[in-house]
Write an enzyme that holds these catalytic residues in place. Structure first.
Site, PDB file in Angstrom:
ATOM      1  CG  ASP A  44      -2.108   0.800   1.149  1.00 14.36           C
ATOM      2  OD1 ASP A  44      -2.373   1.494  -0.168  1.00 14.36           O
ATOM      3  OD2 ASP A  44      -2.806   1.241   1.981  1.00 14.36           O
ATOM      4  CG  ASN A  46       2.067   1.633  -5.002  1.00 12.72           C
ATOM      5  OD1 ASN A  46       2.803   1.496  -4.170  1.00 12.72           O
ATOM      6  ND2 ASN A  46       1.337   0.658  -6.172  1.00 12.72           N
ATOM      7  CD1 TRP A  49       7.497   6.462  -2.466  1.00 11.86           C
ATOM      8  CD2 TRP A  49       6.979   7.137  -4.770  1.00 11.86           C
ATOM      9  NE1 TRP A  49       8.780   6.423  -3.297  1.00 11.86           N
ATOM     10  CE2 TRP A  49       8.431   6.853  -4.551  1.00 11.86           C
ATOM     11  CE3 TRP A  49       6.266   7.122  -5.947  1.00 11.86           C
ATOM     12  CZ2 TRP A  49       9.504   6.990  -5.753  1.00 11.86           C
ATOM     13  CZ3 TRP A  49       7.184   7.552  -6.982  1.00 11.86           C
ATOM     14  CH2 TRP A  49       8.672   7.289  -6.875  1.00 11.86           C
ATOM     15  CG  HIS A  62      -0.157   2.341  -9.275  1.00 11.33           C
ATOM     16  ND1 HIS A  62      -0.382   2.003  -7.844  1.00 11.33           N
ATOM     17  CD2 HIS A  62      -1.349   2.928  -9.505  1.00 11.33           C
ATOM     18  CE1 HIS A  62      -1.657   2.475  -7.415  1.00 11.33           C
ATOM     19  NE2 HIS A  62      -2.044   3.019  -8.491  1.00 11.33           N
ATOM     20  CD  GLU A  92     -12.972  -5.409  -1.714  1.00 10.85           C
ATOM     21  OE1 GLU A  92     -11.538  -5.709  -1.841  1.00 10.85           O
ATOM     22  OE2 GLU A  92     -14.030  -6.077  -1.358  1.00 10.85           O
ATOM     23  CD1 TRP A  94     -12.458  -6.063  -9.492  1.00 10.80           C
ATOM     24  CD2 TRP A  94     -11.680  -5.067 -11.359  1.00 10.80           C
ATOM     25  NE1 TRP A  94     -11.576  -6.943 -10.029  1.00 10.80           N
ATOM     26  CE2 TRP A  94     -11.223  -6.463 -11.187  1.00 10.80           C
ATOM     27  CE3 TRP A  94     -11.400  -4.189 -12.481  1.00 10.80           C
ATOM     28  CZ2 TRP A  94     -10.237  -6.868 -12.117  1.00 10.80           C
ATOM     29  CZ3 TRP A  94     -10.503  -4.889 -13.512  1.00 10.80           C
ATOM     30  CH2 TRP A  94      -9.994  -6.120 -13.240  1.00 10.80           C
ATOM     31  NE  ARG A  96      -7.437   1.665  -5.554  1.00  8.60           N
ATOM     32  CZ  ARG A  96      -6.637   1.973  -5.193  1.00  8.60           C
ATOM     33  NH1 ARG A  96      -5.324   2.469  -5.782  1.00  8.60           N
ATOM     34  NH2 ARG A  96      -6.084   1.637  -3.793  1.00  8.60           N
ATOM     35  CG  LEU A 156       9.278 -17.095  -3.548  1.00 10.07           C
ATOM     36  CD1 LEU A 156       9.216 -16.960  -2.032  1.00 10.07           C
ATOM     37  CD2 LEU A 156       9.584 -15.776  -4.131  1.00 10.07           C
ATOM     38  CB  SER A 221      -7.382  -3.695   3.085  1.00  7.73           C
ATOM     39  OG  SER A 221      -7.283  -2.457   3.379  1.00  7.73           O
ATOM     40  CD  GLU A 232       3.652 -12.970  15.725  1.00 12.04           C
ATOM     41  OE1 GLU A 232       3.612 -11.641  16.282  1.00 12.04           O
ATOM     42  OE2 GLU A 232       3.353 -13.770  16.538  1.00 12.04           O
TER      43      GLU A 232
HETATM   44  C1  IPE Z   1      -5.135  -2.759  -0.357  1.00  8.56           C
HETATM   45  O1  IPE Z   1      -4.698  -1.622  -0.369  1.00  8.56           O
HETATM   46  C2  IPE Z   1      -5.294  -3.540  -1.821  1.00  8.56           C
HETATM   47  C3  IPE Z   1      -3.918  -3.664  -2.280  1.00  8.56           C
HETATM   48  C4  IPE Z   1      -2.773  -3.571  -1.851  1.00  8.56           C
HETATM   49  C5  IPE Z   1      -3.977  -4.544  -3.553  1.00  8.56           C
HETATM   50  P1  IPE Z   1      -6.169  -0.346  -0.779  1.00  8.56           P
HETATM   51  O2  IPE Z   1      -5.359   0.706  -0.803  1.00  8.56           O
HETATM   52  O3  IPE Z   1      -6.991  -0.810  -1.766  1.00  8.56           O
HETATM   53  O4  IPE Z   1      -7.084  -0.837   0.572  1.00  8.56           O
HETATM   54  P2  IPE Z   1      -7.669   0.510   1.569  1.00  8.56           P
HETATM   55  O5  IPE Z   1      -8.841   0.821   0.666  1.00  8.56           O
HETATM   56  O6  IPE Z   1      -6.498   1.343   2.167  1.00  8.56           O
HETATM   57  O7  IPE Z   1      -8.388  -0.570   2.466  1.00  8.56           O
HETATM   58  C1  IPE Z   2      -1.392   0.309  -3.309  1.00  9.54           C
HETATM   59  O1  IPE Z   2      -1.218   1.767  -3.452  1.00  9.54           O
HETATM   60  C2  IPE Z   2      -1.535  -0.265  -4.765  1.00  9.54           C
HETATM   61  C3  IPE Z   2      -2.766  -0.882  -5.092  1.00  9.54           C
HETATM   62  C4  IPE Z   2      -3.845  -0.945  -4.363  1.00  9.54           C
HETATM   63  C5  IPE Z   2      -2.992  -1.433  -6.225  1.00  9.54           C
HETATM   64  P1  IPE Z   2      -2.601   2.634  -3.432  1.00  9.54           P
HETATM   65  O2  IPE Z   2      -2.953   3.193  -4.950  1.00  9.54           O
HETATM   66  O3  IPE Z   2      -3.566   2.169  -2.582  1.00  9.54           O
HETATM   67  O4  IPE Z   2      -1.806   4.110  -2.879  1.00  9.54           O
HETATM   68  P2  IPE Z   2      -2.311   4.906  -1.718  1.00  9.54           P
HETATM   69  O5  IPE Z   2      -3.072   4.108  -0.560  1.00  9.54           O
HETATM   70  O6  IPE Z   2      -3.454   5.605  -2.394  1.00  9.54           O
HETATM   71  O7  IPE Z   2      -1.324   5.799  -1.180  1.00  9.54           O
HETATM   72 MG    MG Z   3      -4.111   2.251  -0.553  1.00 12.86          MG
END
Ligand code: IPE
Ligand code: IPE
Ligand code: MG
Length: 270
Positions: A44, A46, A49, A62, A92, A94, A96, A156, A221, A232
Protein backbone atom coordinates in the site's frame (compact mmCIF):
# COMPACT_ATOMS: atom_id res chain seq x y z
CA UNK A 1 35.19 -3.70 3.05
CA UNK A 2 36.84 -5.48 5.99
CA UNK A 3 35.61 -4.30 9.36
CA UNK A 4 32.51 -2.67 7.92
CA UNK A 5 30.36 -5.52 6.72
CA UNK A 6 30.24 -8.80 8.62
CA UNK A 7 32.00 -11.63 6.86
CA UNK A 8 29.91 -14.03 4.79
CA UNK A 9 28.12 -16.65 6.87
CA UNK A 10 27.60 -20.13 5.51
CA UNK A 11 23.80 -19.91 5.17
CA UNK A 12 23.84 -16.54 3.42
CA UNK A 13 22.57 -16.39 -0.14
CA UNK A 14 25.35 -16.16 -2.70
CA UNK A 15 23.84 -12.90 -3.91
CA UNK A 16 24.49 -11.27 -0.53
CA UNK A 17 28.08 -10.67 -1.57
CA UNK A 18 26.76 -7.86 -3.74
CA UNK A 19 24.35 -6.44 -1.14
CA UNK A 20 25.19 -3.16 0.57
CA UNK A 21 27.07 -3.08 3.87
CA UNK A 22 23.87 -1.96 5.63
CA UNK A 23 21.90 -4.87 4.16
CA UNK A 24 24.61 -7.30 5.21
CA UNK A 25 24.54 -5.88 8.74
CA UNK A 26 20.79 -6.63 8.81
CA UNK A 27 21.31 -10.08 7.34
CA UNK A 28 23.81 -10.86 10.10
CA UNK A 29 21.03 -10.28 12.64
CA UNK A 30 18.77 -12.95 11.13
CA UNK A 31 18.57 -16.52 12.35
CA UNK A 32 18.26 -18.90 9.42
CA UNK A 33 16.35 -21.48 11.49
CA UNK A 34 13.57 -19.03 12.36
CA UNK A 35 12.72 -17.51 9.01
CA UNK A 36 9.01 -17.43 8.14
CA UNK A 37 7.96 -19.96 5.50
CA UNK A 38 5.34 -17.65 4.05
CA UNK A 39 5.30 -13.85 4.01
CA UNK A 40 2.20 -12.01 2.81
CA UNK A 41 2.31 -8.32 1.90
CA UNK A 42 -0.37 -5.66 1.54
CA UNK A 43 1.51 -3.37 -0.84
CA UNK A 44 0.00 0.00 0.00
CA UNK A 45 0.98 3.64 -0.43
CA UNK A 46 1.79 4.01 -4.11
CA UNK A 47 -0.58 6.96 -4.51
CA UNK A 48 0.83 8.73 -1.44
CA UNK A 49 4.38 8.11 -2.68
CA UNK A 50 3.57 9.91 -5.93
CA UNK A 51 1.83 12.76 -4.13
CA UNK A 52 4.73 13.22 -1.70
CA UNK A 53 7.04 13.65 -4.67
CA UNK A 54 4.78 16.29 -6.15
CA UNK A 55 3.79 13.94 -8.97
CA UNK A 56 0.27 14.71 -10.02
CA UNK A 57 -0.40 11.23 -11.36
CA UNK A 58 -0.88 8.36 -8.85
CA UNK A 59 0.14 5.99 -11.62
CA UNK A 60 3.79 7.13 -11.23
CA UNK A 61 3.60 5.55 -7.78
CA UNK A 62 2.37 2.24 -9.18
CA UNK A 63 5.24 2.28 -11.70
CA UNK A 64 7.75 2.85 -8.90
CA UNK A 65 6.11 0.07 -6.90
CA UNK A 66 7.05 -2.46 -9.58
CA UNK A 67 10.73 -2.03 -8.66
CA UNK A 68 9.86 -2.96 -5.08
CA UNK A 69 7.95 -6.02 -6.26
CA UNK A 70 11.01 -7.18 -8.20
CA UNK A 71 13.47 -6.56 -5.36
CA UNK A 72 11.29 -8.11 -2.64
CA UNK A 73 10.48 -11.16 -4.75
CA UNK A 74 14.10 -11.81 -5.66
CA UNK A 75 15.26 -11.24 -2.09
CA UNK A 76 12.60 -13.60 -0.72
CA UNK A 77 13.78 -16.26 -3.17
CA UNK A 78 17.42 -15.70 -2.24
CA UNK A 79 16.55 -16.02 1.46
CA UNK A 80 14.88 -19.35 0.56
CA UNK A 81 11.43 -18.44 1.84
CA UNK A 82 8.80 -20.94 0.72
CA UNK A 83 6.10 -18.48 -0.37
CA UNK A 84 5.53 -14.77 -0.88
CA UNK A 85 1.96 -13.60 -1.39
CA UNK A 86 1.55 -10.08 -2.76
CA UNK A 87 -1.79 -8.26 -2.68
CA UNK A 88 -1.61 -6.74 -6.14
CA UNK A 89 -5.27 -5.94 -6.90
CA UNK A 90 -8.31 -6.35 -4.70
CA UNK A 91 -11.93 -7.00 -5.65
CA UNK A 92 -12.64 -3.53 -4.29
CA UNK A 93 -9.95 -1.94 -6.48
CA UNK A 94 -12.29 -2.39 -9.49
CA UNK A 95 -14.10 0.64 -8.07
CA UNK A 96 -11.13 2.92 -8.85
CA UNK A 97 -11.19 5.23 -11.91
CA UNK A 98 -10.98 3.32 -15.20
CA UNK A 99 -7.76 5.10 -16.15
CA UNK A 100 -6.00 3.87 -12.98
CA UNK A 101 -7.36 0.33 -13.42
CA UNK A 102 -6.14 0.26 -17.03
CA UNK A 103 -2.70 1.48 -15.99
CA UNK A 104 -2.47 -1.16 -13.25
CA UNK A 105 -3.48 -3.92 -15.68
CA UNK A 106 -0.95 -2.70 -18.26
CA UNK A 107 1.78 -2.65 -15.59
CA UNK A 108 0.85 -6.15 -14.47
CA UNK A 109 0.95 -7.46 -18.03
CA UNK A 110 4.30 -5.83 -18.71
CA UNK A 111 5.71 -7.17 -15.42
CA UNK A 112 4.56 -10.73 -16.14
CA UNK A 113 6.39 -10.70 -19.47
CA UNK A 114 9.51 -8.69 -18.53
CA UNK A 115 10.23 -10.62 -15.34
CA UNK A 116 10.28 -14.08 -16.90
CA UNK A 117 14.12 -14.27 -17.01
CA UNK A 118 14.36 -13.02 -13.40
CA UNK A 119 11.76 -15.57 -12.24
CA UNK A 120 13.48 -18.41 -14.10
CA UNK A 121 16.94 -17.31 -12.93
CA UNK A 122 15.80 -17.42 -9.32
CA UNK A 123 13.84 -20.70 -9.61
CA UNK A 124 10.56 -18.91 -8.73
CA UNK A 125 7.16 -20.42 -9.46
CA UNK A 126 4.28 -18.06 -10.15
CA UNK A 127 0.84 -18.79 -8.77
CA UNK A 128 -2.27 -16.68 -8.22
CA UNK A 129 -5.18 -16.40 -5.84
CA UNK A 130 -8.40 -14.50 -6.46
CA UNK A 131 -10.34 -14.45 -9.71
CA UNK A 132 -7.87 -13.97 -12.58
CA UNK A 133 -10.80 -14.56 -14.96
CA UNK A 134 -11.87 -10.98 -14.08
CA UNK A 135 -8.69 -9.60 -15.69
CA UNK A 136 -8.48 -8.29 -19.26
CA UNK A 137 -7.51 -10.88 -21.88
CA UNK A 138 -3.93 -9.72 -22.42
CA UNK A 139 -3.16 -9.81 -18.68
CA UNK A 140 -4.74 -13.28 -18.47
CA UNK A 141 -2.65 -14.50 -21.39
CA UNK A 142 0.60 -13.16 -19.87
CA UNK A 143 -0.36 -14.73 -16.56
CA UNK A 144 -1.09 -18.14 -18.08
CA UNK A 145 2.16 -18.16 -20.03
CA UNK A 146 4.33 -17.10 -17.06
CA UNK A 147 2.60 -19.64 -14.83
CA UNK A 148 3.20 -22.36 -17.41
CA UNK A 149 6.82 -21.36 -17.91
CA UNK A 150 7.62 -21.33 -14.18
CA UNK A 151 5.50 -24.36 -13.19
CA UNK A 152 8.53 -26.63 -12.85
CA UNK A 153 10.51 -24.26 -10.61
CA UNK A 154 11.10 -25.56 -7.11
CA UNK A 155 12.12 -22.41 -5.22
CA UNK A 156 9.98 -19.55 -3.94
CA UNK A 157 6.28 -19.58 -4.78
CA UNK A 158 5.34 -16.06 -5.84
CA UNK A 159 1.64 -15.93 -5.21
CA UNK A 160 -0.07 -12.89 -6.72
CA UNK A 161 -3.48 -11.93 -5.31
CA UNK A 162 -5.40 -10.63 -8.33
CA UNK A 163 -9.01 -9.52 -8.19
CA UNK A 164 -8.79 -10.99 -4.71
CA UNK A 165 -11.09 -10.56 -1.74
CA UNK A 166 -10.89 -12.64 1.41
CA UNK A 167 -14.66 -12.86 1.86
CA UNK A 168 -15.12 -13.69 -1.81
CA UNK A 169 -12.57 -16.51 -1.49
CA UNK A 170 -14.37 -17.93 1.57
CA UNK A 171 -17.74 -17.76 -0.17
CA UNK A 172 -16.37 -19.47 -3.28
CA UNK A 173 -14.88 -22.22 -1.10
CA UNK A 174 -18.18 -22.70 0.74
CA UNK A 175 -20.06 -22.91 -2.56
CA UNK A 176 -17.58 -25.48 -3.92
CA UNK A 177 -18.01 -27.63 -0.82
CA UNK A 178 -21.79 -27.28 -1.04
CA UNK A 179 -21.73 -28.41 -4.68
CA UNK A 180 -19.56 -31.39 -3.79
CA UNK A 181 -21.99 -32.36 -1.00
CA UNK A 182 -24.99 -31.95 -3.28
CA UNK A 183 -23.39 -34.16 -5.90
CA UNK A 184 -22.62 -36.84 -3.34
CA UNK A 185 -18.84 -36.37 -3.59
CA UNK A 186 -18.47 -35.12 -0.02
CA UNK A 187 -20.05 -36.02 3.31
CA UNK A 188 -20.86 -32.71 5.12
CA UNK A 189 -20.06 -34.36 8.45
CA UNK A 190 -16.48 -34.75 7.28
CA UNK A 191 -15.90 -31.04 6.62
CA UNK A 192 -13.31 -29.83 9.11
CA UNK A 193 -10.83 -26.98 9.06
CA UNK A 194 -8.39 -28.92 6.88
CA UNK A 195 -11.08 -29.73 4.32
CA UNK A 196 -12.21 -26.10 4.28
CA UNK A 197 -8.64 -24.80 3.89
CA UNK A 198 -8.17 -27.19 0.97
CA UNK A 199 -11.11 -25.55 -0.80
CA UNK A 200 -9.53 -22.08 -0.56
CA UNK A 201 -7.37 -20.53 -3.30
CA UNK A 202 -4.32 -21.00 -1.06
CA UNK A 203 -4.71 -24.81 -0.90
CA UNK A 204 -1.31 -26.42 -0.52
CA UNK A 205 0.46 -23.29 0.72
CA UNK A 206 1.63 -22.94 4.32
CA UNK A 207 -0.33 -20.29 6.23
CA UNK A 208 1.36 -16.87 6.28
CA UNK A 209 3.66 -16.54 9.28
CA UNK A 210 4.16 -12.83 8.72
CA UNK A 211 1.74 -10.26 7.30
CA UNK A 212 3.36 -6.98 6.26
CA UNK A 213 1.39 -3.82 5.52
CA UNK A 214 3.20 -0.80 4.18
CA UNK A 215 2.19 2.86 4.49
CA UNK A 216 0.99 2.72 8.06
CA UNK A 217 -2.65 1.69 7.78
CA UNK A 218 -3.72 -0.61 10.61
CA UNK A 219 -6.21 -2.68 8.66
CA UNK A 220 -6.45 -5.92 6.76
CA UNK A 221 -8.51 -4.69 3.78
CA UNK A 222 -10.13 -8.06 3.06
CA UNK A 223 -6.81 -9.89 2.63
CA UNK A 224 -6.41 -13.59 3.50
CA UNK A 225 -9.05 -13.43 6.22
CA UNK A 226 -8.99 -17.15 6.96
CA UNK A 227 -5.26 -17.68 6.56
CA UNK A 228 -3.95 -14.93 8.86
CA UNK A 229 -5.57 -16.39 11.98
CA UNK A 230 -2.17 -16.66 13.69
CA UNK A 231 0.04 -14.54 11.45
CA UNK A 232 2.34 -12.00 13.06
CA UNK A 233 1.37 -8.54 11.81
CA UNK A 234 4.00 -5.95 10.91
CA UNK A 235 2.81 -2.48 9.90
CA UNK A 236 5.45 -0.06 8.66
CA UNK A 237 4.97 3.62 7.73
CA UNK A 238 7.27 3.08 4.73
CA UNK A 239 5.37 3.52 1.46
CA UNK A 240 5.45 0.52 -0.88
CA UNK A 241 7.78 2.06 -3.53
CA UNK A 242 10.31 2.68 -0.71
CA UNK A 243 9.99 -0.84 0.73
CA UNK A 244 13.11 -2.59 -0.48
CA UNK A 245 15.52 -5.32 0.63
CA UNK A 246 16.63 -3.50 3.80
CA UNK A 247 13.01 -2.97 4.85
CA UNK A 248 12.22 -6.64 4.22
CA UNK A 249 15.18 -7.66 6.37
CA UNK A 250 13.99 -5.28 9.13
CA UNK A 251 10.54 -6.89 9.02
CA UNK A 252 12.09 -10.36 9.28
CA UNK A 253 14.24 -9.27 12.24
CA UNK A 254 11.16 -7.87 13.97
CA UNK A 255 9.30 -11.13 13.27
CA UNK A 256 12.10 -13.14 14.86
CA UNK A 257 11.79 -11.12 18.05
CA UNK A 258 8.18 -12.24 18.47
CA UNK A 259 7.09 -15.19 20.53
CA UNK A 260 4.30 -17.11 18.86
CA UNK A 261 2.06 -18.88 21.31
CA UNK A 262 -0.97 -20.06 19.30
CA UNK A 263 -3.20 -19.73 22.33
CA UNK A 264 -0.93 -21.75 24.56
CA UNK A 265 1.31 -20.61 27.42
CA UNK A 266 4.97 -19.75 27.00
CA UNK A 267 6.20 -22.30 29.56
CA UNK A 268 4.79 -25.78 29.89
CA UNK A 269 1.92 -25.63 32.42
CA UNK A 270 2.46 -27.29 35.81
C1 IPE B 1 -5.20 -2.88 -0.30
O1 IPE B 1 -4.90 -1.55 -0.49
C2 IPE B 1 -5.26 -3.59 -1.62
C3 IPE B 1 -3.98 -3.80 -2.27
C4 IPE B 1 -2.81 -3.54 -1.75
C5 IPE B 1 -4.06 -4.39 -3.57
P1 IPE B 1 -6.06 -0.45 -0.66
O2 IPE B 1 -5.38 0.86 -0.72
O3 IPE B 1 -6.92 -0.82 -1.81
O4 IPE B 1 -6.90 -0.66 0.68
P2 IPE B 1 -7.67 0.41 1.54
O5 IPE B 1 -8.59 1.13 0.61
O6 IPE B 1 -6.65 1.30 2.16
O7 IPE B 1 -8.40 -0.41 2.58
C1 IPE C 1 -1.45 0.31 -3.39
O1 IPE C 1 -1.27 1.68 -3.44
C2 IPE C 1 -1.59 -0.28 -4.77
C3 IPE C 1 -2.91 -0.86 -5.05
C4 IPE C 1 -3.93 -0.86 -4.26
C5 IPE C 1 -3.07 -1.45 -6.36
P1 IPE C 1 -2.50 2.68 -3.42
O2 IPE C 1 -2.87 3.00 -4.82
O3 IPE C 1 -3.61 2.14 -2.58
O4 IPE C 1 -1.84 3.96 -2.73
P2 IPE C 1 -2.47 4.91 -1.64
O5 IPE C 1 -3.01 4.05 -0.54
O6 IPE C 1 -3.55 5.68 -2.33
O7 IPE C 1 -1.33 5.76 -1.20
MG1 MG D 1 -4.09 2.33 -0.62
Amino acid sequence: MAGVSPSQQSWWPEAASSWSAAERELLARLRPDRLPAHVAVIMDGNGRWARQRGLLDRIRGHEAGIDSVREITTSAAQLRLRALTLYAFSKENWRRPAREINALMALLTRFLVAERPELMGNNIRLQTIGVPADLPADARAALDETRRLTAGNSGLILNLALSYGGRDEIVRAAAALARAARDGRLDPDRIGEAEFAAALDTAGLPEPDLLVRTSGENRVSNFLLWQIAYAEIYVTPVLWPDFRRAQLLEALIDYQRRERRYGMVAEPAH
